[in-house]
Design a protein around this motif. Structure first.
Motif, PDB file in Angstrom:
ATOM      1  N   ALA A 106      10.183  72.916  87.543  1.00 32.79           N
ATOM      2  CA  ALA A 106      11.132  72.710  88.618  1.00 32.79           C
ATOM      3  C   ALA A 106      12.551  72.324  87.971  1.00 32.79           C
ATOM      4  O   ALA A 106      12.397  71.115  87.108  1.00 32.79           O
ATOM      5  N   SER A 107      13.603  72.909  88.434  1.00 33.82           N
ATOM      6  CA  SER A 107      14.922  72.417  87.869  1.00 33.82           C
ATOM      7  C   SER A 107      15.114  70.858  88.431  1.00 33.82           C
ATOM      8  O   SER A 107      15.733  70.221  87.575  1.00 33.82           O
ATOM      9  N   ASP A 108      14.565  70.247  89.361  1.00 33.69           N
ATOM     10  CA  ASP A 108      14.686  69.108  89.657  1.00 33.69           C
ATOM     11  C   ASP A 108      13.366  68.165  89.471  1.00 33.69           C
ATOM     12  O   ASP A 108      13.544  67.017  89.633  1.00 33.69           O
ATOM     13  N   LYS A 109      12.410  68.388  88.663  1.00 35.81           N
ATOM     14  CA  LYS A 109      11.386  67.446  88.342  1.00 35.81           C
ATOM     15  C   LYS A 109      11.791  66.599  87.370  1.00 35.81           C
ATOM     16  O   LYS A 109      12.587  66.857  86.406  1.00 35.81           O
ATOM     17  N   GLU A 110      11.238  65.433  86.963  1.00 35.60           N
ATOM     18  CA  GLU A 110      11.240  64.694  86.071  1.00 35.60           C
ATOM     19  C   GLU A 110      10.764  65.318  84.770  1.00 35.60           C
ATOM     20  O   GLU A 110       9.444  65.941  84.697  1.00 35.60           O
ATOM     21  N   GLY A 111      11.407  65.295  83.682  1.00 33.87           N
ATOM     22  CA  GLY A 111      10.745  65.834  82.283  1.00 33.87           C
ATOM     23  C   GLY A 111      11.167  67.189  82.431  1.00 33.87           C
ATOM     24  O   GLY A 111      11.401  67.872  83.383  1.00 33.87           O
ATOM     25  N   GLU A 112      11.087  67.834  81.243  1.00 33.58           N
ATOM     26  CA  GLU A 112      11.205  69.192  80.824  1.00 33.58           C
ATOM     27  C   GLU A 112      10.129  69.949  80.474  1.00 33.58           C
ATOM     28  O   GLU A 112       9.344  69.524  79.985  1.00 33.58           O
ATOM     29  N   GLY A 113      10.217  71.332  80.626  1.00 32.69           N
ATOM     30  CA  GLY A 113       9.269  72.229  80.179  1.00 32.69           C
ATOM     31  C   GLY A 113       8.072  72.590  81.214  1.00 32.69           C
ATOM     32  O   GLY A 113       7.999  71.831  82.440  1.00 32.69           O
ATOM     33  N   LEU A 114       7.190  73.221  80.901  1.00 28.45           N
ATOM     34  CA  LEU A 114       6.092  73.661  81.912  1.00 28.45           C
ATOM     35  C   LEU A 114       5.080  72.770  81.659  1.00 28.45           C
ATOM     36  O   LEU A 114       4.895  72.010  80.852  1.00 28.45           O
ATOM     37  N   GLU A 115       4.468  72.455  83.128  1.00 29.18           N
ATOM     38  CA  GLU A 115       3.330  71.406  83.175  1.00 29.18           C
ATOM     39  C   GLU A 115       2.228  72.171  83.645  1.00 29.18           C
ATOM     40  O   GLU A 115       2.217  73.060  84.478  1.00 29.18           O
ATOM     41  N   SER A 116       1.039  71.783  83.270  1.00 29.87           N
ATOM     42  CA  SER A 116      -0.155  72.263  83.503  1.00 29.87           C
ATOM     43  C   SER A 116      -0.718  71.659  84.861  1.00 29.87           C
ATOM     44  O   SER A 116      -0.666  70.506  85.020  1.00 29.87           O
ATOM     45  N   THR A 117      -1.270  72.653  85.704  1.00 31.54           N
ATOM     46  CA  THR A 117      -2.315  71.938  86.864  1.00 31.54           C
ATOM     47  C   THR A 117      -3.470  72.874  86.960  1.00 31.54           C
ATOM     48  O   THR A 117      -3.624  74.033  86.448  1.00 31.54           O
ATOM     49  N   LYS A 118      -4.398  72.432  87.858  1.00 35.08           N
ATOM     50  CA  LYS A 118      -5.404  73.264  88.110  1.00 35.08           C
ATOM     51  C   LYS A 118      -5.557  74.030  89.348  1.00 35.08           C
ATOM     52  O   LYS A 118      -6.282  74.765  89.548  1.00 35.08           O
ATOM     53  N   SER A 119      -4.555  73.604  90.101  1.00 30.87           N
ATOM     54  CA  SER A 119      -4.508  74.282  91.609  1.00 30.87           C
ATOM     55  C   SER A 119      -3.108  74.441  92.231  1.00 30.87           C
ATOM     56  O   SER A 119      -2.362  73.491  91.912  1.00 30.87           O
ATOM     57  N   ILE A 120      -2.888  75.448  92.933  1.00 30.86           N
ATOM     58  CA  ILE A 120      -1.625  75.384  93.621  1.00 30.86           C
ATOM     59  C   ILE A 120      -1.884  76.026  95.194  1.00 30.86           C
ATOM     60  O   ILE A 120      -2.767  76.490  95.198  1.00 30.86           O
ATOM     61  N   SER A 121      -1.225  75.615  96.088  1.00 28.24           N
ATOM     62  CA  SER A 121      -1.368  76.030  97.613  1.00 28.24           C
ATOM     63  C   SER A 121      -0.154  75.984  97.815  1.00 28.24           C
ATOM     64  O   SER A 121       0.522  75.031  98.045  1.00 28.24           O
ATOM     65  N   LEU A 122       0.391  77.352  98.357  1.00 28.45           N
ATOM     66  CA  LEU A 122       1.916  77.663  98.703  1.00 28.45           C
ATOM     67  C   LEU A 122       1.789  78.120 100.159  1.00 28.45           C
ATOM     68  O   LEU A 122       1.084  79.223 100.515  1.00 28.45           O
TER      69      LEU A 122
END
Length: 112
Positions: free
Chosen positions: A25-41
Motif C-alpha cells: 500500500a502506498s501509505d503503509k509503513e515500510g516499503e515493498g511487498l509484505e506476506s500474509t496468510k489471509s485477506i478478506s475484502l
C-alpha cells in the motif's frame, strides 16, 4: 487530492488455490511487498445494493488463526459502526458476540 493505492498479489497452485499472498500500500509503513496468510475484502456494490466479498487464505493458515482473524474482523466492524453511525447498541451487540466467540475458541484450544 491525495490518492492511495493498495495492491494484492496472489500466487496460485495448480488447483488455483492461494499458495502465497502478498500486499503493498502506498501509505503503509515500510516499503515493498509484505506476506500474509489471509485477506478478506468487502466492497459495497451501489448498483445492486449488496456486498461483494473476496476471502482468500493460504494452506499455512491454521484453523485457530482463521477463527481469530474473523473475530478481529467482526470487532473492527463493531468499532467502525460506532465511529461512523454512533449506533452504540449495534456496536455493543457485535462486541458481545466477539467476546462469546473468543471464549469459545479459548475453550476449544484448552482441550487440545
Amino acid at each position: 487530492m491525495k490518492k492511495s493505492d493498495i495492491k494484492f498479489q496472489i500466487e496460485l497452485d495448480e488447483k488455483s488455490l492461494p499458495k502465497a499472498i502478498t500486499w503493498d500500500a502506498s501509505d503503509k509503513e515500510g516499503e515493498g511487498l509484505e506476506s500474509t496468510k489471509s485477506i478478506s475484502l468487502n466492497i459495497w456494490d451501489n448498483l445492486n445494493q449488496s456486498t461483494l466479498r473476496i476471502d482468500l487464505w493460504t494452506e499455512d493458515m491454521s484453523v485457530v488463526e482463521m477463527k481469530r482473524f474473523y473475530i478481529d474482523i467482526l470487532g473492527g466492524m463493531g468499532q467502525t459502526i460506532l465511529n461512523s453511525t454512533g449506533d452504540e447498541y449495534m456496536s455493543e451487540e457485535i462486541k458481545d458476540l466477539c467476546d462469546r466467540l473468543v471464549r469459545h475458541v479459548n475453550e476449544e484450544n484448552s482441550k487440545i
